[in-house]
Write an enzyme that holds these catalytic residues in place. Structure first.
Site, PDB file in Angstrom:
ATOM      1  N   ASP A 127       5.903  -1.600  11.598  1.00  0.00           N
ATOM      2  CA  ASP A 127       5.651  -1.274  13.007  1.00  0.00           C
ATOM      3  C   ASP A 127       5.501  -2.535  13.842  1.00  0.00           C
ATOM      4  O   ASP A 127       5.996  -2.612  14.973  1.00  0.00           O
ATOM      5  CB  ASP A 127       4.386  -0.409  13.127  1.00  0.00           C
ATOM      6  CG  ASP A 127       4.646   1.037  12.749  1.00  0.00           C
ATOM      7  OD1 ASP A 127       5.829   1.423  12.631  1.00  0.00           O
ATOM      8  OD2 ASP A 127       3.667   1.780  12.559  1.00  0.00           O
ATOM      9  N   THR A 172       0.150  10.747  -0.284  1.00  0.00           N
ATOM     10  CA  THR A 172      -0.037  10.324  -1.685  1.00  0.00           C
ATOM     11  C   THR A 172      -0.003   8.805  -1.845  1.00  0.00           C
ATOM     12  O   THR A 172      -0.427   8.282  -2.875  1.00  0.00           O
ATOM     13  CB  THR A 172       1.086  10.896  -2.568  1.00  0.00           C
ATOM     14  OG1 THR A 172       2.325  10.308  -2.135  1.00  0.00           O
ATOM     15  CG2 THR A 172       1.193  12.410  -2.445  1.00  0.00           C
ATOM     16  N   ASP A 219       0.311  -2.586   9.997  1.00  0.00           N
ATOM     17  CA  ASP A 219       1.564  -2.027   9.475  1.00  0.00           C
ATOM     18  C   ASP A 219       2.704  -3.003   9.779  1.00  0.00           C
ATOM     19  O   ASP A 219       3.106  -3.178  10.942  1.00  0.00           O
ATOM     20  CB  ASP A 219       1.831  -0.661  10.133  1.00  0.00           C
ATOM     21  CG  ASP A 219       3.035   0.031   9.504  1.00  0.00           C
ATOM     22  OD1 ASP A 219       4.123  -0.585   9.450  1.00  0.00           O
ATOM     23  OD2 ASP A 219       2.888   1.185   9.064  1.00  0.00           O
ATOM     24  N   ARG A 241       6.337   4.783   2.060  1.00  0.00           N
ATOM     25  CA  ARG A 241       5.141   5.313   1.388  1.00  0.00           C
ATOM     26  C   ARG A 241       4.832   6.678   1.958  1.00  0.00           C
ATOM     27  O   ARG A 241       4.679   6.831   3.172  1.00  0.00           O
ATOM     28  CB  ARG A 241       3.932   4.412   1.651  1.00  0.00           C
ATOM     29  CG  ARG A 241       3.957   3.146   0.928  1.00  0.00           C
ATOM     30  CD  ARG A 241       2.576   2.567   0.756  1.00  0.00           C
ATOM     31  NE  ARG A 241       1.765   2.519   1.967  1.00  0.00           N
ATOM     32  CZ  ARG A 241       0.535   2.037   1.992  1.00  0.00           C
ATOM     33  NH1 ARG A 241      -0.022   1.589   0.881  1.00  0.00           N
ATOM     34  NH2 ARG A 241      -0.148   1.999   3.096  1.00  0.00           N
TER      35      ARG A 241
HETATM   36  C1  PRP Z   1       5.012  -0.748   3.765  1.00  0.00           C
HETATM   37  C2  PRP Z   1       5.330  -2.163   3.339  1.00  0.00           C
HETATM   38  C3  PRP Z   1       5.626  -1.997   1.885  1.00  0.00           C
HETATM   39  C4  PRP Z   1       4.677  -0.905   1.476  1.00  0.00           C
HETATM   40  C5  PRP Z   1       3.531  -1.529   0.748  1.00  0.00           C
HETATM   41  O1  PRP Z   1       6.159  -0.022   3.957  1.00  0.00           O
HETATM   42  O2  PRP Z   1       6.384  -2.746   4.058  1.00  0.00           O
HETATM   43  O3  PRP Z   1       6.965  -1.631   1.604  1.00  0.00           O
HETATM   44  O4  PRP Z   1       4.226  -0.270   2.676  1.00  0.00           O
HETATM   45  O5  PRP Z   1       2.663  -0.553   0.281  1.00  0.00           O
HETATM   46  P1  PRP Z   1       2.477  -0.235  -1.281  1.00  0.00           P
HETATM   47  O6  PRP Z   1       2.302  -1.563  -1.960  1.00  0.00           O
HETATM   48  O7  PRP Z   1       1.208   0.575  -1.290  1.00  0.00           O
HETATM   49  O8  PRP Z   1       3.661   0.513  -1.752  1.00  0.00           O
HETATM   50  P2  PRP Z   1       6.154   1.427   4.645  1.00  0.00           P
HETATM   51  O9  PRP Z   1       6.051   2.499   3.628  1.00  0.00           O
HETATM   52  O10 PRP Z   1       5.119   1.437   5.741  1.00  0.00           O
HETATM   53  O11 PRP Z   1       7.619   1.516   5.232  1.00  0.00           O
HETATM   54  P3  PRP Z   1       8.315   0.685   6.411  1.00  0.00           P
HETATM   55  O12 PRP Z   1       8.524  -0.725   5.897  1.00  0.00           O
HETATM   56  O13 PRP Z   1       9.582   1.415   6.606  1.00  0.00           O
HETATM   57  O14 PRP Z   1       7.417   0.703   7.610  1.00  0.00           O
HETATM   58  N1  URA Z   2       1.911  -1.435   4.349  1.00  0.00           N
HETATM   59  C1  URA Z   2       1.686  -2.145   5.478  1.00  0.00           C
HETATM   60  O1  URA Z   2       2.596  -2.303   6.308  1.00  0.00           O
HETATM   61  N2  URA Z   2       0.471  -2.655   5.674  1.00  0.00           N
HETATM   62  C2  URA Z   2      -0.538  -2.515   4.793  1.00  0.00           C
HETATM   63  O2  URA Z   2      -1.643  -3.038   5.027  1.00  0.00           O
HETATM   64  C3  URA Z   2      -0.283  -1.769   3.623  1.00  0.00           C
HETATM   65  C4  URA Z   2       0.950  -1.248   3.424  1.00  0.00           C
END
Ligand code: PRP
Ligand code: URA
Length: 209
Positions: free
Chosen positions: A203, A108, A200, A104
């Site tokens: 993380d 944005t 997160d 994400r």
């Molecule tokens: C997080 C999560 C989803 C996304 C959800 O990923 O694991 O993929 O955000 O958010 P959305 O429904 O608003 O799209 P992130 O972008 O943090 O990446 P990561 O898994 O690599 O940490």
């Molecule tokens: N992605 C995450 O990992 N946590 C949230 O709460 C939303 C998006």
């Protein structure tokens, strides 16, 4: 219209409490996500077709049932979806595993694609897309589009925690996709985090910040 199923089994809800808890460290978080994924896989595979076979028990001949060779694919959204893969494969070890990478954009909140690798026989498989978090729904919707554009016909979405906004986006943009959740939370905050959520997911799984 696809189903929206919140799996309220006590074992799932119990483990989810510890997943949410800020005191839970990386090792335990990872183990719990794995365990909840296995429990959810039990429900997500409920409609697998069976075929009758003839066997011999130690007592007599009997008719019984085996899964009738349905081709399944599991597709984690990188990174956090990776934490759910092994838990699912414990129940369906023959499933092929594809990967889609989206992050994400922190400004944005829009998903940015960086990787897609799927099994070659996409059209013949039923896919289960995995992501612990369905927040705005942008990443999951983009993942579903990525699979559809490569020929996927049957797709389910499995997440641990969702916000209403994410569920709405998927039901509007992909009304045929069934959504399996461990919890449907209250809202999203101004940074796009699910409230109360679990923070997160990537993380917490991988111990990054
Ligand atoms: C997080 C999560 C989803 C996304 C959800 O990923 O694991 O993929 O955000 O958010 P959305 O429904 O608003 O799209 P992130 O972008 O943090 O990446 P990561 O898994 O690599 O940490
Ligand atoms: N992605 C995450 O990992 N946590 C949230 O709460 C939303 C998006």
């Amino acid at each position: 219209m696809g189903k929206i199923l919140v799996l309220d089994h006590p074992l799932i809800q119990h483990k989810l409490t510890f997943i949410r808890n800020v005191e839970t460290g990386t090792k335990e978080f990872r183990e719990l996500v794995d365990e909840v994924s296995t429990l959810m896989a039990f429900e997500i595979t409920r409609d697998l077709p069976l075929r009758e076979v003839q066997i011999n028990t130690p007592v007599r001949e009997a008719k019984s049932f085996v899964i009738s060779g349905k081709k399944l694919g599991v597709v984690p959204i990188l990174r956090a979806g990776l934490g759910m893969v092994e838990g699912i494969l414990k129940l369906i070890p023959a499933a092929k595993v594809g990967h889609v990478g989206f992050y994400r954009d922190p400004e944005t909140l829009k998903p940015v694609e960086y990787y897609v690798k799927l099994p070659s026989d996409v059209e013949e498989r039923e896919f289960i897309i995995l992501d612990p978090m369905l927040a705005t729904g942008g990443s999951a919707s983009a993942a579903i589009k990525a699979l559809k554009s490569r020929g996927a016909k049957q797709i389910k979405l499995m997440c641990l925690v969702a916000a209403p906004e994410g569920v709405s986006k998927i039901t509007v943009e992909h009304p045929e996709v069934d959504i399996y959740l461990a919890a449907l939370d209250e809202s999203l905050n101004e940074k796009g985090y699910i409230v109360p959520g679990l923070g997160d997911a990537g993380d917490r799984l991988f111990g990054t910040k």
